[in-house]
Design an enzyme around this catalytic site. Structure first.
Site, PDB file in Angstrom:
ATOM      1  N   ASP A 104      -2.163  10.848  -2.445  1.00  0.00           N
ATOM      2  CA  ASP A 104      -2.492   9.797  -3.410  1.00  0.00           C
ATOM      3  C   ASP A 104      -2.764  10.371  -4.789  1.00  0.00           C
ATOM      4  O   ASP A 104      -2.630   9.676  -5.789  1.00  0.00           O
ATOM      5  CB  ASP A 104      -3.692   8.989  -2.920  1.00  0.00           C
ATOM      6  CG  ASP A 104      -3.257   8.146  -1.733  1.00  0.00           C
ATOM      7  OD1 ASP A 104      -3.238   8.687  -0.612  1.00  0.00           O
ATOM      8  OD2 ASP A 104      -2.880   6.979  -1.946  1.00  0.00           O
ATOM      9  N   ARG A 119       0.841  -1.190   0.000  1.00  0.00           N
ATOM     10  CA  ARG A 119       0.000   0.000   0.000  1.00  0.00           C
ATOM     11  C   ARG A 119       0.880   1.245   0.000  1.00  0.00           C
ATOM     12  O   ARG A 119       2.093   1.162   0.125  1.00  0.00           O
ATOM     13  CB  ARG A 119      -0.960  -0.011   1.197  1.00  0.00           C
ATOM     14  CG  ARG A 119      -0.206  -0.332   2.483  1.00  0.00           C
ATOM     15  CD  ARG A 119      -0.612   0.423   3.666  1.00  0.00           C
ATOM     16  NE  ARG A 119      -0.462   1.839   3.500  1.00  0.00           N
ATOM     17  CZ  ARG A 119       0.693   2.508   3.623  1.00  0.00           C
ATOM     18  NH1 ARG A 119       1.844   1.880   3.863  1.00  0.00           N
ATOM     19  NH2 ARG A 119       0.735   3.815   3.498  1.00  0.00           N
TER      20      ARG A 119
HETATM   21  O1  MRU Z   1      -4.714   3.484   1.984  1.00  0.00           O
HETATM   22  P1  MRU Z   1      -3.227   3.666   1.955  1.00  0.00           P
HETATM   23  O2  MRU Z   1      -2.544   3.179   3.180  1.00  0.00           O
HETATM   24  O3  MRU Z   1      -2.613   3.139   0.682  1.00  0.00           O
HETATM   25  O4  MRU Z   1      -3.055   5.252   1.933  1.00  0.00           O
HETATM   26  C1  MRU Z   1      -1.783   5.809   1.859  1.00  0.00           C
HETATM   27  C2  MRU Z   1      -1.782   7.292   1.963  1.00  0.00           C
HETATM   28  O5  MRU Z   1      -2.799   7.928   2.061  1.00  0.00           O
HETATM   29  C3  MRU Z   1      -0.448   7.967   1.830  1.00  0.00           C
HETATM   30  O6  MRU Z   1      -0.455   9.172   2.550  1.00  0.00           O
HETATM   31  C4  MRU Z   1      -0.160   8.267   0.368  1.00  0.00           C
HETATM   32  O7  MRU Z   1      -0.331   7.116  -0.414  1.00  0.00           O
HETATM   33  C5  MRU Z   1       1.204   8.781   0.153  1.00  0.00           C
HETATM   34  S1  MRU Z   1       2.423   7.519   0.407  1.00  0.00           S
HETATM   35  C6  MRU Z   1       3.938   8.150   0.032  1.00  0.00           C
END
Ligand code: MRU
Length: 351
Positions: free
Chosen positions: A243, A52
């Site tokens: 994201d 993730r």
């Molecule tokens: O749902 P996730 O754990 O994949 O969400 C991750 C995030 O929101 C992070 O802040 C984002 O991907 C940036 S990671 C460098």
């Protein structure tokens, strides 16, 4: 525990004919590696968040795509292309919000198109080469983000962060956490407030695990403590990842980010978003058009095997929110710090 380099954590590794990931669902209790040899398993690993974090799922999807085409029959280009289109839709469907996944797949499919005159085995080799390049580039980008962010961090700083944006979420170092790791390596006296990040606790499970390994001073807090800490002068800067950034500078990030940004503005605290260019989606005008992933109600009605809400309770579980650009002090990118006007200055990054 002995301190380690952030680079010691390799969330994804290409091992000649398969991918090895750290299965993040087991952290922090155990470090479990999982070997992935086919596209279906990679799709499942992304969907269930074994791997993730926006850059990490882009890299994982690129390798997954290669695993998907590796054994396709060597018939003509047209039938190969049909499979390529089907596979790209399939990979992109794993998680909708982080643009890095689509960015990686689009990069691969357009280079397949450019190679269309070549024999299929050559195209396959080329796809693996691009997946490895995406992985290697991310290492350099994350390192550079960490270096570029240093002008924002004083010799002493209390930093608040949300979710996990570290080595686990990328190839190495991370984005917002790369800034933190570099500050620590430079000998700055930093202290990090780590939001637990309900409901999947990426802060408590993953960021705390990463920072403790490296020996960065930190304290874990419940998400709702952030406002009180800001109001009482205990936070100098907020650093988060993203994201997807829209062309106007609106930011999609882990649910709870918007509330932090509003609180930071109310308390005159700088709010920075660390964003590799692969997370910036110039095709999306503003944050309202960013698809927001909704996840399983169980993520908020249970903790481990325990029910924490009545049976059959109605839920709403968006995994991300959108922070309007006006709350963002700046973006930390591999090309430097970007300040408003975001529409103009983000576009300039791609010229
Ligand atoms: O749902 P996730 O754990 O994949 O969400 C991750 C995030 O929101 C992070 O802040 C984002 O991907 C940036 S990671 C460098």
């Amino acid at each position: 525990m002995q301190s380690e380099q952030p680079s010691a954590v390799q969330s994804i590794e290409w091992r000649d004919d398969h991918v090895r990931i750290i299965d993040q669902t087991f952290l922090p209790r155990r470090t479990v590696y999982s070997d992935i040899r086919d596209v279906g398993r990679m799709w499942e690993a992304i969907k269930t968040m074994r791997v993730r974090g926006a850059p990490a799922i882009g890299i994982a999807a690129a390798y997954g795509f290669y695993l998907g085409i590796r054994d396709l029959p060597e018939s003509g280009y047209d039938s190969f292309k049909l499979e390529v289109d089907r596979l790209s839709e399939y990979m992109i469907s794993a998680r909708p919000t982080a643009i890095n996944l689509k960015w990686a797949i689009d990069r691969i499919t357009s280079s397949i198109h450019a190679y269309r005159e070549k024999p299929i085995p050559d195209i396959k080799k080329h796809v693996l080469k691009i997946a490895i390049t995406i992985h290697d580039e991310d290492r350099r980008v994350c390192r550079q983000i960490g270096i570029n962010g240093q002008e924002l961090i004083g010799k002493k700083a209390n930093i608040l962060t949300h979710c996990n944006t570290g080595s686990l979420a990328t190839s190495q170092y991370g984005t917002a956490l790369s800034v933190i790791y570099h500050a620590h390596e430079d000998g700055k006296k930093i202290h990090v407030w780590v939001d637990e990040t309900r409901p999947l606790l990426q802060g408590a499970r993953l960021t705390a695990w990463e920072l403790l390994r490296v020996g960065v001073p930190m304290q874990l807090i419940v998400d709702s403590a952030a406002g009180m800490l800001m109001r009482t002068g205990k936070v100098d800067i907020v650093l988060v990842g993203t994201d997807r950034v829209a062309a106007n500078g609106d930011v999609a990030n882990k649910i709870g980010t918007y509330a932090l940004a509003v609180l930071a503005k109310e308390n005159n605290i700088p709010f920075y978003v660390a964003a590799p260019l692969s997370s910036i989606d110039m095709k999306i005008e503003d944050g309202d058009s960013i698809p927001i992933e909704e996840r399983d109600p169980k993520e908020i009605t249970t903790v481990g095997t325990f029910d924490i809400a009545p049976n059959k309770v109605k839920t709403y579980n968006p995994a991300f929110d959108v922070t309007p650009a006006r709350y963002i002090t700046g973006f930390i990118t591999e090309k430097g710090i970007i300040k408003p006007d975001y529409k103009k200055n983000l576009a300039a990054l791609f010229e």
